[in-house]
Design a protein around this motif. Structure first.
Motif, PDB file in Angstrom:
ATOM      1  N   SER A  74     -10.200   5.364  19.009  1.00  0.00           N
ATOM      2  CA  SER A  74      -9.350   5.848  20.663  1.00  0.00           C
ATOM      3  C   SER A  74      -8.690   6.695  20.728  1.00  0.00           C
ATOM      4  CB  SER A  74      -9.315   4.559  21.518  1.00  0.00           C
ATOM      5  OG  SER A  74      -8.092   4.310  21.647  1.00  0.00           O
ATOM      6  N   ALA A  75      -8.189   7.394  21.243  1.00  0.00           N
ATOM      7  CA  ALA A  75      -7.475   8.854  21.832  1.00  0.00           C
ATOM      8  C   ALA A  75      -6.538   7.919  21.772  1.00  0.00           C
ATOM      9  CB  ALA A  75      -7.770   9.557  22.377  1.00  0.00           C
ATOM     10  N   GLY A  76      -6.163   7.523  22.217  1.00  0.00           N
ATOM     11  CA  GLY A  76      -4.740   6.522  22.293  1.00  0.00           C
ATOM     12  C   GLY A  76      -4.226   5.860  21.155  1.00  0.00           C
ATOM     13  N   SER A  77      -5.184   5.560  20.631  1.00  0.00           N
ATOM     14  CA  SER A  77      -4.685   5.241  18.635  1.00  0.00           C
ATOM     15  C   SER A  77      -4.395   5.411  17.801  1.00  0.00           C
ATOM     16  CB  SER A  77      -5.831   3.938  18.453  1.00  0.00           C
ATOM     17  OG  SER A  77      -6.991   3.026  19.335  1.00  0.00           O
ATOM     18  N   ALA A  78      -4.862   7.070  18.331  1.00  0.00           N
ATOM     19  CA  ALA A  78      -4.758   8.321  17.152  1.00  0.00           C
ATOM     20  C   ALA A  78      -2.959   8.466  16.994  1.00  0.00           C
ATOM     21  CB  ALA A  78      -6.121   8.968  16.958  1.00  0.00           C
ATOM     22  N   MET A  79      -3.102   8.508  17.921  1.00  0.00           N
ATOM     23  CA  MET A  79      -1.631   8.418  19.070  1.00  0.00           C
ATOM     24  C   MET A  79      -0.551   7.777  17.836  1.00  0.00           C
ATOM     25  SD  MET A  79      -1.611  10.968  21.029  1.00  0.00           S
ATOM     26  CE  MET A  79       0.132  11.566  21.496  1.00  0.00           C
ATOM     27  N   LEU A  80      -0.807   6.483  17.754  1.00  0.00           N
ATOM     28  CA  LEU A  80      -0.171   5.465  17.144  1.00  0.00           C
ATOM     29  C   LEU A  80       0.090   5.085  15.928  1.00  0.00           C
ATOM     30  CD1 LEU A  80      -0.503   2.724  19.915  1.00  0.00           C
ATOM     31  CD2 LEU A  80       1.132   4.204  19.508  1.00  0.00           C
ATOM     32  N   LEU A  81      -0.439   6.290  14.998  1.00  0.00           N
ATOM     33  CA  LEU A  81      -0.995   6.019  13.435  1.00  0.00           C
ATOM     34  C   LEU A  81       0.119   5.640  12.510  1.00  0.00           C
ATOM     35  CD1 LEU A  81      -4.446   8.408  12.785  1.00  0.00           C
ATOM     36  CD2 LEU A  81      -4.134   5.847  12.375  1.00  0.00           C
ATOM     37  N   SER A  82       0.698   6.765  13.182  1.00  0.00           N
ATOM     38  CA  SER A  82       2.890   6.493  12.784  1.00  0.00           C
ATOM     39  C   SER A  82       2.862   5.559  12.729  1.00  0.00           C
ATOM     40  CB  SER A  82       3.350   7.841  12.686  1.00  0.00           C
ATOM     41  OG  SER A  82       3.082   9.218  12.528  1.00  0.00           O
ATOM     42  N   GLU A  83       3.756   4.925  13.813  1.00  0.00           N
ATOM     43  CA  GLU A  83       3.682   3.544  13.634  1.00  0.00           C
ATOM     44  C   GLU A  83       3.573   2.241  13.595  1.00  0.00           C
ATOM     45  OE1 GLU A  83       6.638   3.022  15.758  1.00  0.00           O
ATOM     46  OE2 GLU A  83       7.323   5.133  15.689  1.00  0.00           O
ATOM     47  N   LEU A  84       2.236   2.555  13.501  1.00  0.00           N
ATOM     48  CA  LEU A  84       0.923   1.249  12.984  1.00  0.00           C
ATOM     49  C   LEU A  84       1.977   1.391  11.248  1.00  0.00           C
ATOM     50  CD1 LEU A  84      -0.736  -0.910  13.024  1.00  0.00           C
ATOM     51  CD2 LEU A  84      -2.701   1.128  12.097  1.00  0.00           C
ATOM     52  N   ALA A  85       1.146   2.681  10.524  1.00  0.00           N
ATOM     53  CA  ALA A  85       1.666   2.810   9.248  1.00  0.00           C
ATOM     54  C   ALA A  85       3.079   1.987   9.007  1.00  0.00           C
ATOM     55  CB  ALA A  85       1.712   5.006   8.801  1.00  0.00           C
ATOM     56  N   LYS A  86       4.336   2.489   9.987  1.00  0.00           N
ATOM     57  CA  LYS A  86       5.488   1.669   9.492  1.00  0.00           C
ATOM     58  C   LYS A  86       5.606  -0.332  10.191  1.00  0.00           C
ATOM     59  CE  LYS A  86       7.867   4.953  11.714  1.00  0.00           C
ATOM     60  NZ  LYS A  86       9.334   5.487  13.206  1.00  0.00           N
ATOM     61  N   GLU A  87       4.541  -0.825  10.750  1.00  0.00           N
ATOM     62  CA  GLU A  87       4.634  -1.982  11.160  1.00  0.00           C
ATOM     63  C   GLU A  87       3.473  -2.310   9.449  1.00  0.00           C
ATOM     64  OE1 GLU A  87       3.651  -5.284  12.811  1.00  0.00           O
ATOM     65  OE2 GLU A  87       4.674  -4.045  13.222  1.00  0.00           O
ATOM     66  N   PHE A  88       2.728  -1.779   8.789  1.00  0.00           N
ATOM     67  CA  PHE A  88       1.922  -1.956   7.648  1.00  0.00           C
ATOM     68  C   PHE A  88       2.828  -2.473   6.873  1.00  0.00           C
ATOM     69  CE2 PHE A  88      -1.877  -1.298   9.108  1.00  0.00           C
ATOM     70  CZ  PHE A  88      -3.064  -1.557   7.748  1.00  0.00           C
ATOM     71  N   SER A  89       3.915  -1.156   6.140  1.00  0.00           N
ATOM     72  CA  SER A  89       5.419  -1.625   5.384  1.00  0.00           C
ATOM     73  C   SER A  89       5.523  -3.090   5.734  1.00  0.00           C
ATOM     74  CB  SER A  89       6.321  -0.302   6.049  1.00  0.00           C
ATOM     75  OG  SER A  89       7.041  -0.708   7.276  1.00  0.00           O
ATOM     76  N   ASN A  90       5.530  -3.900   6.386  1.00  0.00           N
ATOM     77  CA  ASN A  90       6.024  -5.056   7.174  1.00  0.00           C
ATOM     78  C   ASN A  90       5.350  -5.937   6.265  1.00  0.00           C
ATOM     79  OD1 ASN A  90       8.739  -3.779   8.034  1.00  0.00           O
ATOM     80  ND2 ASN A  90       7.888  -3.443   9.810  1.00  0.00           N
ATOM     81  N   LEU A  91       4.208  -6.015   5.834  1.00  0.00           N
ATOM     82  CA  LEU A  91       3.176  -6.856   5.561  1.00  0.00           C
ATOM     83  C   LEU A  91       3.143  -6.931   4.593  1.00  0.00           C
ATOM     84  CD1 LEU A  91      -0.377  -5.033   6.801  1.00  0.00           C
ATOM     85  CD2 LEU A  91       0.994  -6.476   7.921  1.00  0.00           C
ATOM     86  N   ARG A  92       3.244  -8.922   3.964  1.00  0.00           N
ATOM     87  CA  ARG A  92       3.649  -9.382   3.312  1.00  0.00           C
ATOM     88  C   ARG A  92       1.637  -9.442   2.589  1.00  0.00           C
ATOM     89  NH1 ARG A  92       8.248  -7.358   2.490  1.00  0.00           N
ATOM     90  NH2 ARG A  92       9.558  -8.023   3.383  1.00  0.00           N
ATOM     91  N   ILE A  93       1.541  -8.666   1.457  1.00  0.00           N
ATOM     92  CA  ILE A  93      -0.127  -9.444   0.605  1.00  0.00           C
ATOM     93  C   ILE A  93       0.462  -9.786  -0.072  1.00  0.00           C
ATOM     94  CG2 ILE A  93      -2.422  -8.458   0.654  1.00  0.00           C
ATOM     95  CD1 ILE A  93      -1.644  -6.146   2.149  1.00  0.00           C
ATOM     96  N   GLY A  94      -0.403 -11.567  -0.929  1.00  0.00           N
ATOM     97  CA  GLY A  94      -0.002 -11.506  -2.221  1.00  0.00           C
ATOM     98  C   GLY A  94      -1.376 -11.409  -2.992  1.00  0.00           C
ATOM     99  N   PHE A 107       0.865  -1.531  -0.161  1.00  0.00           N
ATOM    100  CA  PHE A 107       0.152  -0.103   0.060  1.00  0.00           C
ATOM    101  C   PHE A 107       0.642   1.049  -0.199  1.00  0.00           C
ATOM    102  CE2 PHE A 107      -2.182  -3.470   2.063  1.00  0.00           C
ATOM    103  CZ  PHE A 107      -3.927  -2.419   2.020  1.00  0.00           C
ATOM    104  N   ILE A 108       0.054   2.366  -0.413  1.00  0.00           N
ATOM    105  CA  ILE A 108       0.901   3.502  -0.315  1.00  0.00           C
ATOM    106  C   ILE A 108       0.162   4.192   1.374  1.00  0.00           C
ATOM    107  CG2 ILE A 108       0.897   5.809  -1.142  1.00  0.00           C
ATOM    108  CD1 ILE A 108       1.643   4.804  -3.927  1.00  0.00           C
ATOM    109  N   VAL A 109       0.934   4.583   2.282  1.00  0.00           N
ATOM    110  CA  VAL A 109       0.311   5.012   2.906  1.00  0.00           C
ATOM    111  C   VAL A 109      -0.121   6.381   3.322  1.00  0.00           C
ATOM    112  CG1 VAL A 109      -0.475   4.769   5.852  1.00  0.00           C
ATOM    113  CG2 VAL A 109       0.602   2.577   4.375  1.00  0.00           C
ATOM    114  N   GLN A 110      -1.002   6.656   3.647  1.00  0.00           N
ATOM    115  CA  GLN A 110      -1.465   8.743   4.428  1.00  0.00           C
ATOM    116  C   GLN A 110      -1.789   8.867   5.530  1.00  0.00           C
ATOM    117  OE1 GLN A 110      -4.164   9.423   0.963  1.00  0.00           O
ATOM    118  NE2 GLN A 110      -2.611  10.397   0.014  1.00  0.00           N
ATOM    119  N   VAL A 111      -0.901   9.145   6.070  1.00  0.00           N
ATOM    120  CA  VAL A 111      -0.989   9.068   7.291  1.00  0.00           C
ATOM    121  C   VAL A 111      -2.021  10.394   7.977  1.00  0.00           C
ATOM    122  CG1 VAL A 111      -0.188   9.436  10.170  1.00  0.00           C
ATOM    123  CG2 VAL A 111       0.731   8.285   8.274  1.00  0.00           C
ATOM    124  N   GLU A 112      -3.747  10.409   8.010  1.00  0.00           N
ATOM    125  CA  GLU A 112      -4.612  11.593   8.382  1.00  0.00           C
ATOM    126  C   GLU A 112      -4.133  11.337   9.838  1.00  0.00           C
ATOM    127  OE1 GLU A 112      -5.633  13.535   6.016  1.00  0.00           O
ATOM    128  OE2 GLU A 112      -4.793  12.556   4.582  1.00  0.00           O
TER     129      GLU A 112
END
Length: 103
Positions: free
Chosen positions: A83-103, A9-14
């Motif tokens: 949640s508000a806590g989840s919103a604080m983690l969006l940049s870290e989650l974007a990094k996690e998505f960079s490691n996904l292998r989707i076939g 994916f191309i990820v846009q952090v909003e």
């Protein structure tokens, strides 16, 4: 808005969500198998629900709730911070998505 090219994916952090643009077309049937995409990551999947043209997968990352969404009609993918806590983690989650292998 921050953009980075990743494996699938191309990820846009909003402010409250990630907008995901797939690097190749994905059929609705492929997206219904999305729980498998996260098996080798630190994302813990929860409930998968889908209807005629939509898939939603609840998941947690760093003990915070998120929802992965796909709409077939618009061919749109996104992740919402539940949640508000989840919103604080969006940049870290974007990094996690960079490691996904989707076939």
């Amino acid at each position: 808005m921050n953009q980075s090219a990743i494996n699938s994916f191309i990820v846009q952090v909003e402010p409250k969500q990630l907008l995901l643009t797939p690097l190749w077309p994905m059929r609705f049937e492929q997206v219904q198998q999305c729980k498998l995409w996260f098996a080798q990551s630190s994302i813990r999947t929860g409930t998968l629900s889908y209807g005629a043209d939509r898939v939603e997968l609840g998941f947690s990352f760093a003990d915070h709730p998120f929802t992965f969404c796909y709409e077939d009609y618009s061919e749109s993918f996104w992740v919402t911070a539940d949640s508000a806590g989840s919103a604080m983690l969006l940049s870290e989650l974007a990094k996690e998505f960079s490691n996904l292998r989707i076939g």
